[in-house]
Scaffold this motif. Structure first.
Motif, mmCIF file in Angstrom:
data_model
loop_
_atom_site.group_PDB
_atom_site.id
_atom_site.type_symbol
_atom_site.label_atom_id
_atom_site.label_comp_id
_atom_site.label_asym_id
_atom_site.label_seq_id
_atom_site.Cartn_x
_atom_site.Cartn_y
_atom_site.Cartn_z
ATOM 1 N N THR A 161 20.967 -34.317 -79.267
ATOM 2 C CA THR A 161 19.668 -35.102 -79.282
ATOM 3 C C THR A 161 18.520 -34.648 -80.262
ATOM 4 O OG1 THR A 161 20.417 -35.356 -77.121
ATOM 5 C CG2 THR A 161 18.058 -36.039 -77.828
ATOM 6 N N ALA A 162 18.336 -33.391 -80.166
ATOM 7 C CA ALA A 162 17.225 -32.907 -81.301
ATOM 8 C C ALA A 162 17.931 -33.148 -82.605
ATOM 9 C CB ALA A 162 17.078 -31.249 -80.876
ATOM 10 N N TYR A 163 18.858 -32.941 -82.971
ATOM 11 C CA TYR A 163 19.381 -32.896 -84.318
ATOM 12 C C TYR A 163 19.393 -34.426 -84.780
ATOM 13 C CZ TYR A 163 21.866 -30.860 -88.469
ATOM 14 O OH TYR A 163 22.220 -30.385 -89.622
ATOM 15 N N ALA A 164 19.940 -35.258 -83.829
ATOM 16 C CA ALA A 164 19.868 -36.706 -84.371
ATOM 17 C C ALA A 164 18.571 -37.360 -84.431
ATOM 18 C CB ALA A 164 20.848 -37.571 -83.020
ATOM 19 N N LEU A 165 17.699 -36.932 -83.565
ATOM 20 C CA LEU A 165 16.263 -37.500 -83.408
ATOM 21 C C LEU A 165 15.458 -37.054 -84.591
ATOM 22 C CD1 LEU A 165 15.498 -38.067 -79.591
ATOM 23 C CD2 LEU A 165 16.324 -39.702 -81.401
ATOM 24 N N HIS A 166 15.699 -35.913 -85.271
ATOM 25 C CA HIS A 166 14.775 -35.398 -86.246
ATOM 26 C C HIS A 166 15.046 -36.051 -87.706
ATOM 27 C CE1 HIS A 166 17.984 -33.170 -88.755
ATOM 28 N NE2 HIS A 166 16.829 -32.881 -89.566
ATOM 29 N N PHE A 167 16.165 -36.744 -87.895
ATOM 30 C CA PHE A 167 16.420 -37.634 -89.083
ATOM 31 C C PHE A 167 15.370 -38.737 -89.132
ATOM 32 C CE2 PHE A 167 20.876 -36.583 -88.175
ATOM 33 C CZ PHE A 167 21.123 -35.809 -89.213
ATOM 34 N N PRO A 168 14.741 -38.965 -90.411
ATOM 35 C CA PRO A 168 13.832 -40.181 -90.766
ATOM 36 C C PRO A 168 14.627 -41.394 -90.447
ATOM 37 C CG PRO A 168 14.270 -38.998 -92.677
ATOM 38 C CD PRO A 168 15.066 -38.191 -91.606
ATOM 39 N N PHE A 169 13.873 -42.390 -89.958
ATOM 40 C CA PHE A 169 14.374 -43.868 -89.828
ATOM 41 C C PHE A 169 13.263 -44.788 -90.668
ATOM 42 C CE2 PHE A 169 15.559 -41.726 -86.063
ATOM 43 C CZ PHE A 169 17.116 -41.726 -86.149
ATOM 44 N N CYS A 170 13.833 -44.872 -91.719
ATOM 45 C CA CYS A 170 12.678 -45.646 -92.604
ATOM 46 C C CYS A 170 13.090 -46.864 -93.066
ATOM 47 C CB CYS A 170 12.449 -44.691 -93.944
ATOM 48 S SG CYS A 170 14.050 -44.024 -94.725
ATOM 49 N N GLY A 171 14.032 -47.594 -92.632
ATOM 50 C CA GLY A 171 14.257 -48.887 -92.804
ATOM 51 C C GLY A 171 14.377 -49.692 -91.748
ATOM 52 N N SER A 172 15.105 -50.668 -91.312
ATOM 53 C CA SER A 172 15.044 -51.352 -90.094
ATOM 54 C C SER A 172 15.367 -50.213 -88.884
ATOM 55 C CB SER A 172 16.504 -51.980 -90.025
ATOM 56 O OG SER A 172 16.953 -52.950 -88.876
ATOM 57 N N ARG A 173 14.612 -50.894 -87.764
ATOM 58 C CA ARG A 173 14.552 -49.931 -86.338
ATOM 59 C C ARG A 173 15.581 -50.982 -85.660
ATOM 60 N NH1 ARG A 173 11.348 -45.864 -87.409
ATOM 61 N NH2 ARG A 173 11.520 -45.282 -85.266
ATOM 62 N N ALA A 174 16.223 -51.729 -85.898
ATOM 63 C CA ALA A 174 17.238 -52.565 -85.075
ATOM 64 C C ALA A 174 18.473 -51.876 -85.017
ATOM 65 C CB ALA A 174 17.324 -53.986 -85.461
ATOM 66 N N ILE A 175 18.863 -51.329 -83.729
ATOM 67 C CA ILE A 175 20.025 -50.677 -83.489
ATOM 68 C C ILE A 175 21.029 -51.695 -82.760
ATOM 69 C CG2 ILE A 175 21.048 -48.936 -81.927
ATOM 70 C CD1 ILE A 175 18.433 -47.645 -81.763
ATOM 71 N N ASP A 176 22.209 -52.018 -83.469
ATOM 72 C CA ASP A 176 23.107 -52.911 -83.161
ATOM 73 C C ASP A 176 24.033 -52.288 -81.898
ATOM 74 O OD1 ASP A 176 24.558 -55.179 -82.817
ATOM 75 O OD2 ASP A 176 25.487 -55.063 -84.687
#
Length: 312
Positions: A161-176
């Motif tokens: 959880t800590a590893y996955a959430l530290h990535f920057p999300f700089c494009g679309s924030r829509a999770i399919d």
């Protein structure tokens, strides 16, 4: 880069979900909601029966009570949010909310993988080494198995959880997807996640391939022992039980392995969310039926509980 990271900590995500606004979606939504009610009811009844009836105070049912509790938490982590989103028309989820969903989901998925392997070992010892069963499955061992499943699942989940959430999300924030799941979120990251995917693959071997292998070997040994029995009735019963167990195991581990052990580039939009239905919604509903409600001891305990309630 810091700007992106700050942005990803303050912005909400959008869950595209399973449903559109069509008439068929209402039917599908109703189906999911009914399954949710069934899963929570079945697993709650199972836990109450195991607590109340002394005949069910055995290692097998002790492990089953933990499985039922994991299933209640898992489906409750996902479906109520789906229901509120569908009814309100809002599909947003906060960064913190997403983190909580990922943490609980990975804890319970990982814990259940280990617990199912422990349960197959319990059945293997009971059928293949019945005389040694009280020693090999004593109170210390069963508590160690259940506690170990929770602890290892939790530690693994904290790391991922800590590893996955530290990535920057700089494009679309829509999770399919219909909930926050790591493979679906990695598609939104604008940095290279190859190193994390390799670590996730190693984790997948520990939580998926090793337990599946143990389960498969246990049931092969059980079937070989059963085929040596003189009673054809015992053979039929054991073969039927093993078959049902393997169906549930396949439904749970199959889509789970397919989702978590493929590189990000092989994930197609929307595919993961339909596979996730198996191990997040269907399996919690089937587990009590397959593992417990087909058992004479459980049915007897249920009759006794209903009798007591009627008398009061």
């Amino acid at each position: 880069m810091m700007g992106h990271e700050n942005h990803s900590f303050t912005s909400d995500f959008i869950l595209l979900g399973l449903f559109s606004s069509s008439q068929s979606s209402l039917v599908f939504f109703s189906f999911i909601f009914i399954i949710f009610i069934m899963a929570v009811t079945e697993n709650t009844v199972m836990i109450l029966l195991i607590l109340r009836d002394s005949r069910l105070h055995t290692p097998m049912y002790f492990l089953l009570s933990h499985l039922s509790f994991m299933d209640i938490l898992h489906i409750s982590n996902i479906v109520p949010k789906m229901v509120t989103d569908f009814l309100s028309g809002s599909r947003t989820i906060s960064f913190a909310g997403c983190g909580i969903q990922i943490f609980l989901s990975l804890t319970l998925l990982g814990g259940e993988c280990l617990l199912l392997a422990a349960m197959s070992y319990d059945r293997y010892v009971a059928i293949c080494h019945p005389l040694h069963y009280p020693i090999l499955m004593n109170d210390y061992v069963r508590v160690l198995m259940a506690g170990g499943s929770w602890l290892v699942g939790t530690v693994n989940s904290i790391v991922h959880t800590a590893y996955a959430l530290h990535f920057p999300f700089c494009g679309s924030r829509a999770i399919d997807h219909f909930f926050c799941e790591v493979p679906a979120m990695l598609k939104l990251s604008c940095v290279d996640t190859t190193l994390y995917e390799r670590e996730a693959y190693v984790s997948g071997i520990i939580f998926l391939f090793i337990p599946v292998s143990l389960i498969f070997v246990s049931y092969v040994q059980i079937l070989l022992t059963v085929f040596q029995m003189k009673s054809s009735e015992a053979q039929k019963k054991s073969f039927s039980t093993c078959s049902f167990h393997m169906i549930v195991v396949t439904m749970y581990y199959g889509p789970f392995i397919f989702t978590y052990m493929r590189p990000k580039s092989y994930h197609t939009p929307g595919q993961d969310k339909y596979l996730a239905i198996f191990y997040t919604i269907l399996t919690p509903t089937l587990n009590p039926i397959i593992y417990s409600f087909r058992n004479k001891d459980v049915l007897e305990a249920m009759k006794n509980m209903l009798k007591c309630n009627c008398l009061h």
